[in-house]
Design a protein around this motif. Sequence first.
Motif, PDB file in Angstrom:
ATOM      1  N   VAL A  68       0.894  -1.189   0.199  1.00 55.07           N
ATOM      2  CA  VAL A  68       0.073   0.009  -0.090  1.00 55.07           C
ATOM      3  C   VAL A  68       0.820   1.283  -0.097  1.00 55.07           C
ATOM      4  N   LEU A  69       0.701   2.152  -0.858  1.00 59.47           N
ATOM      5  CA  LEU A  69       0.938   3.650  -0.692  1.00 59.47           C
ATOM      6  C   LEU A  69       0.012   4.757  -0.539  1.00 59.47           C
ATOM      7  N   LEU A  70       0.180   5.066   0.819  1.00 60.54           N
ATOM      8  CA  LEU A  70      -0.706   6.014   1.496  1.00 60.54           C
ATOM      9  C   LEU A  70      -0.309   7.338   1.305  1.00 60.54           C
ATOM     10  N   TYR A  71      -1.314   8.211   0.737  1.00 58.17           N
ATOM     11  CA  TYR A  71      -0.987   9.668   0.748  1.00 58.17           C
ATOM     12  C   TYR A  71      -1.581  10.006   2.060  1.00 58.17           C
ATOM     13  N   GLY A  72      -0.904   9.803   3.051  1.00 60.16           N
ATOM     14  CA  GLY A  72      -1.460  10.265   4.373  1.00 60.16           C
ATOM     15  C   GLY A  72      -1.887  11.526   4.577  1.00 60.16           C
ATOM     16  N   SER A  81      -4.158  12.570  14.581  1.00 63.56           N
ATOM     17  CA  SER A  81      -3.288  11.368  14.541  1.00 63.56           C
ATOM     18  C   SER A  81      -3.770  10.269  15.071  1.00 63.56           C
ATOM     19  N   ASP A  82      -4.791  10.534  16.040  1.00 60.29           N
ATOM     20  CA  ASP A  82      -5.718   8.927  16.526  1.00 60.29           C
ATOM     21  C   ASP A  82      -6.391   8.446  15.234  1.00 60.29           C
ATOM     22  N   VAL A  83      -6.920   9.470  14.409  1.00 59.19           N
ATOM     23  CA  VAL A  83      -7.737   8.876  13.263  1.00 59.19           C
ATOM     24  C   VAL A  83      -6.712   8.189  12.298  1.00 59.19           C
ATOM     25  N   MET A  84      -5.600   8.642  12.035  1.00 59.22           N
ATOM     26  CA  MET A  84      -4.709   8.213  11.242  1.00 59.22           C
ATOM     27  C   MET A  84      -4.222   6.735  11.683  1.00 59.22           C
ATOM     28  N   GLY A 101       3.706  14.278   5.695  1.00 57.65           N
ATOM     29  CA  GLY A 101       3.487  14.051   6.937  1.00 57.65           C
ATOM     30  C   GLY A 101       4.475  13.026   7.393  1.00 57.65           C
ATOM     31  N   ILE A 102       4.345  12.695   8.672  1.00 53.21           N
ATOM     32  CA  ILE A 102       4.991  11.251   9.329  1.00 53.21           C
ATOM     33  C   ILE A 102       4.260  10.665   9.919  1.00 53.21           C
ATOM     34  N   LEU A 103       4.114   9.475   9.899  1.00 55.21           N
ATOM     35  CA  LEU A 103       3.441   8.337  10.695  1.00 55.21           C
ATOM     36  C   LEU A 103       4.223   7.481  11.540  1.00 55.21           C
ATOM     37  N   ASP A 104       4.180   7.365  12.802  1.00 55.90           N
ATOM     38  CA  ASP A 104       4.869   6.575  13.563  1.00 55.90           C
ATOM     39  C   ASP A 104       4.942   4.893  13.140  1.00 55.90           C
ATOM     40  N   ASN A 105       6.240   4.643  13.173  1.00 57.67           N
ATOM     41  CA  ASN A 105       6.559   3.447  12.490  1.00 57.67           C
ATOM     42  C   ASN A 105       6.191   2.905  11.078  1.00 57.67           C
ATOM     43  N   VAL A 106       5.947   4.021  10.293  1.00 56.70           N
ATOM     44  CA  VAL A 106       5.787   3.759   8.855  1.00 56.70           C
ATOM     45  C   VAL A 106       6.792   4.582   8.162  1.00 56.70           C
ATOM     46  N   GLN A 269      12.383   8.074   7.637  1.00 64.23           N
ATOM     47  CA  GLN A 269      11.865   9.249   7.075  1.00 64.23           C
ATOM     48  C   GLN A 269      12.745   9.813   5.779  1.00 64.23           C
ATOM     49  N   TYR A 270      11.946  10.026   4.664  1.00 62.41           N
ATOM     50  CA  TYR A 270      12.711  10.545   3.568  1.00 62.41           C
ATOM     51  C   TYR A 270      12.113  12.024   3.179  1.00 62.41           C
ATOM     52  N   GLN A 271      13.094  12.970   3.090  1.00 59.77           N
ATOM     53  CA  GLN A 271      12.630  14.381   3.058  1.00 59.77           C
ATOM     54  C   GLN A 271      13.098  14.801   1.689  1.00 59.77           C
TER      55      GLN A 271
END
Length: 698
Positions: A68-72, A81-84, A101-106, A269-271
């Motif tokens: 999955v590629l998610l455009y979060g 963040s809770d919903v995400m 953005g940044i998602l924990d552990n992803v 992370q990749y910026q």
Amino acid sequence: MKKRIAIVLPTLSQTIDQQIIRGVQTSLDPKLFSCLFIPIGYLAEPELFKSKDLWLLEQLPKLNIDGVLLYGGGVGYKTSSDVMQQVLKVIGNLPLINVGGILDNVPSVFVDNYSGMQQLAKHILDIGCKDILYIDGPKNNFDSQQRYRALADTLQQQGLNLPPQQHLYGDMTTASAKHLCRQWLEQYQRLPDAIMCVNDLSAKGVIEELERQKIAIPQQVKVTGFDDFEYADAIRPSLSTAIYPAQRTGSLAAQLLIDLLNGVELEAQYQLETMSILRASSGVSVYDVPLHNNDERQRLLIQQRDSNAQRLAVTRLFHQRHDLHHILAQAQPTLTELGIPELYIYQDSFNAQGQSQTCLSQQLPSTQSQPNKCAQVLPAHFDQDISDKVHQGLWVMTELKTEQQHFGYLLALSESAHAEFIEFITPQIADIIDHQRLLEETKQYQAQVELSEKMAALGSLVSGVAHEINTPLGNSLLAASHLKEQVEWLTQQMHQQKLTKARFEQFIKDATNTTDIIINSAQRAAELITSFKQVAVDQSYEEQREINLADYINKVLRSLQHQLKTSKVTLHTELDPEIRIFTFPGAIAQVITNLFTNALIHGLDGGKRVGRIDIKLQRLAQEIQLSFSDDGHGASQETVNHIFEPFYTTARTSGGCGLGMHIVYNIITQKLRWQLNINTQPERGFCFTISIPLSDLC
């Protein structure tokens, strides 16, 4: 074997989403990967979010998705963040790369919004703008937070700050920014030096509002945006902004997903960097020239016009709300011209064991018959190479739902340029499905109510039988009891040897009269039972036969007349006894029963009002005419206009269901093929005139 990749975005219509899609397409080899693009919309704020908003993501295991590629950053741009985290929970253990953005552990690919906004802020300060109005995005949004921090830090380095009243929170849309700009200018009655916006959409709204108020840009106020969408260089004056590398973001994310599927360990992370691009809206001396020459512009306009015409044609078909299979068959040529050659509708259903499943119910190209309702979740050729006829084709999956109901999903193959049209027609298709569902439920409910009405009529018939037959049976019972007493008396007189000729002759006379009463009463009861039985059978079975219409109407009325015995209403009939027709007797019984009940209950207050009901049957030169009238309340023209509509009633509070006259109209016009006219005025009663063609005569 090809890998299946799900690309989850909020929409296919926005520029940033389209650029991410292009980046994905450039990096995923179509011979190795099958891509399914899934727009799930912008997730709502936490207090409005519902778990059913993630229904499409819950289908991923059924689709055998490999990654999955998610455009979060887009899907969750205004939520928490809770919903995400709930989004991640639904996706589960599938290999996942997040964009924006940044998602924990992803592993997440995001853009350095800070540097681009910092460059824009320095430019604005360098040209002497100290008084700045900033239109921000949602407070929880990752991009918004980075961009505002860059602006605040740059101001602070110059010994400046942004007053709270000049920091406005919007939702990154044109309409929101336009409203905020107008509201601020009206409240403070002055112009700032510059209006800086969190994104280009907001800047577009600001420019439109300033132009409406005839405020010159950049002479009176400078304007900046962020993202460098396609219109940033096209609007006048051209927009100073920062380049958001959306396509590179999508490309990098796709490459990382490939690595993840191959077992490569990734960083968290990749910026990607951003940089400002300065144009006329912030006072930079640039020569704004059209992007295209006249010939190219004309070609694009013609292409857009043709596309709009085709989309309008499809939309008009959907608005007809006919049978969905018929609509899709009609729309197929136009959809193909639009670059949407294949379309599949999977609806929720239940199998023989009562378990819920999603099955194919409609498809394009259409077949001669409806597709088999199999539990297949994707077309068999989904993993095959996309035909050359579809330039840069996309498989798009959208949810079929309305405000209150969920139906399944739509899957379509589309050219990239028209993929967003799938999103546009999906709710229209869902609306058609919902309309057909409601129509079917209404028909079922109507059939149930009609059956209830028929059973009520039968109940009334039984009540009438019981009431009418009570008199002759009572007389028979009384006469038989009297005869028994006379026989016992005769026997006693004979045993006591007191029987005289005169007494015996008197017994013979009384017994003869009594037996006459018994026989007459029994015959009367038999006649009633025979006629009521025939009417009951007619109302239960829809068979045609020859009847004497006057005689049959009288039979029906016998079952109804007991309702008049405690009322102030009288019944008058004038029926031609020579009219014989070949018809549906049960249907006629239903009509007479409903018209009688309607007149008594609605017209004459259930019999409490003094009045009369008149029924007349006569043969005219061109037709047979049956009229049914009363001198009750009557009705206004407004009521007459709606009287035959299902569920329309003026007696809702007293238990009216609004189907009696609808049933009458349908029986007369559809089943019997007769005509019905109404004549009424308030407080002058009703007159229903039924015209029977002479061709129905036997």
